[in-house]
Design a protein around this motif. Structure first.
Motif, PDB file in Angstrom:
ATOM      1  N   GLN A 109      -2.845   5.640  -1.142  1.00 61.25           N
ATOM      2  CA  GLN A 109      -3.899   4.707  -0.738  1.00 61.25           C
ATOM      3  C   GLN A 109      -4.168   4.797   0.761  1.00 61.25           C
ATOM      4  O   GLN A 109      -5.316   4.759   1.199  1.00 61.25           O
ATOM      5  CB  GLN A 109      -3.508   3.275  -1.114  1.00 61.25           C
ATOM      6  CG  GLN A 109      -3.526   3.000  -2.599  1.00 61.25           C
ATOM      7  CD  GLN A 109      -2.954   1.631  -2.926  1.00 61.25           C
ATOM      8  OE1 GLN A 109      -2.096   1.122  -2.205  1.00 61.25           O
ATOM      9  NE2 GLN A 109      -3.433   1.051  -4.022  1.00 61.25           N
ATOM     10  N   ALA A 110      -3.120   4.925   1.546  1.00 60.97           N
ATOM     11  CA  ALA A 110      -3.278   5.046   2.995  1.00 60.97           C
ATOM     12  C   ALA A 110      -4.025   6.328   3.344  1.00 60.97           C
ATOM     13  O   ALA A 110      -4.900   6.332   4.227  1.00 60.97           O
ATOM     14  CB  ALA A 110      -1.918   5.016   3.677  1.00 60.97           C
ATOM     15  N   MET A 167       0.863  -1.175   0.000  1.00 61.91           N
ATOM     16  CA  MET A 167       0.000   0.000   0.000  1.00 61.91           C
ATOM     17  C   MET A 167       0.905   1.232   0.000  1.00 61.91           C
ATOM     18  O   MET A 167       1.812   1.350   0.817  1.00 61.91           O
ATOM     19  CB  MET A 167      -0.897  -0.020   1.236  1.00 61.91           C
ATOM     20  CG  MET A 167      -1.723   1.211   1.368  1.00 61.91           C
ATOM     21  SD  MET A 167      -2.838   1.353   2.798  1.00 61.91           S
ATOM     22  CE  MET A 167      -3.009  -0.220   3.500  1.00 61.91           C
ATOM     23  N   ASN A 168       0.619   2.137  -0.913  1.00 60.96           N
ATOM     24  CA  ASN A 168       1.431   3.347  -0.973  1.00 60.96           C
ATOM     25  C   ASN A 168       0.786   4.445  -0.133  1.00 60.96           C
ATOM     26  O   ASN A 168      -0.292   4.283   0.432  1.00 60.96           O
ATOM     27  CB  ASN A 168       1.654   3.793  -2.424  1.00 60.96           C
ATOM     28  CG  ASN A 168       0.355   4.128  -3.118  1.00 60.96           C
ATOM     29  OD1 ASN A 168      -0.632   4.452  -2.474  1.00 60.96           O
ATOM     30  ND2 ASN A 168       0.366   4.050  -4.441  1.00 60.96           N
TER      31      ASN A 168
END
Length: 95
Positions: A5-6, A1-2
């Motif tokens: 996205q977080a 998860m980059n």
């Protein structure tokens, strides 16, 4: 998860949606109603406590005086609650 996205997931959790707001409003309304019903119950008990000694002084049965005092206290409490509910909901609609 980059990182993007977080951040999107965090925003989704932090931003209230309509369902959460509806639940909060319903819970607030139910909590208010519960507090008010408890006040009516307290007024009923106060009415009993006032009616019993009055009955004693009038020579009527203690329980009969307490009963009528409790009924009177409950009636006053429910009228008071109806008035407050009207004001509470009328004020909520204006906001």
């Amino acid at each position: 998860m980059n990182r993007a996205q977080a951040d999107a997931i965090a925003r989704a959790f932090l931003q209230p949606d309509q369902q959460r707001e509806a639940n909060r409003a319903r819970q607030a309304r139910e909590a208010w109603d519960e507090r008010e019903r408890r006040k009516v119950a307290a007024m009923t008990l106060v009415g009993f406590a006032i009616g019993a000694p009055i009955a004693h002084y009038l020579g009527v049965s203690f329980t009969q005086g307490g009963l009528w005092g409790g009924i009177t206290g409950a009636a006053v409490g429910w009228l008071w609650l109806a008035w407050r509910r009207h004001r509470y909901h009328a004020g909520a609609g204006r906001q």
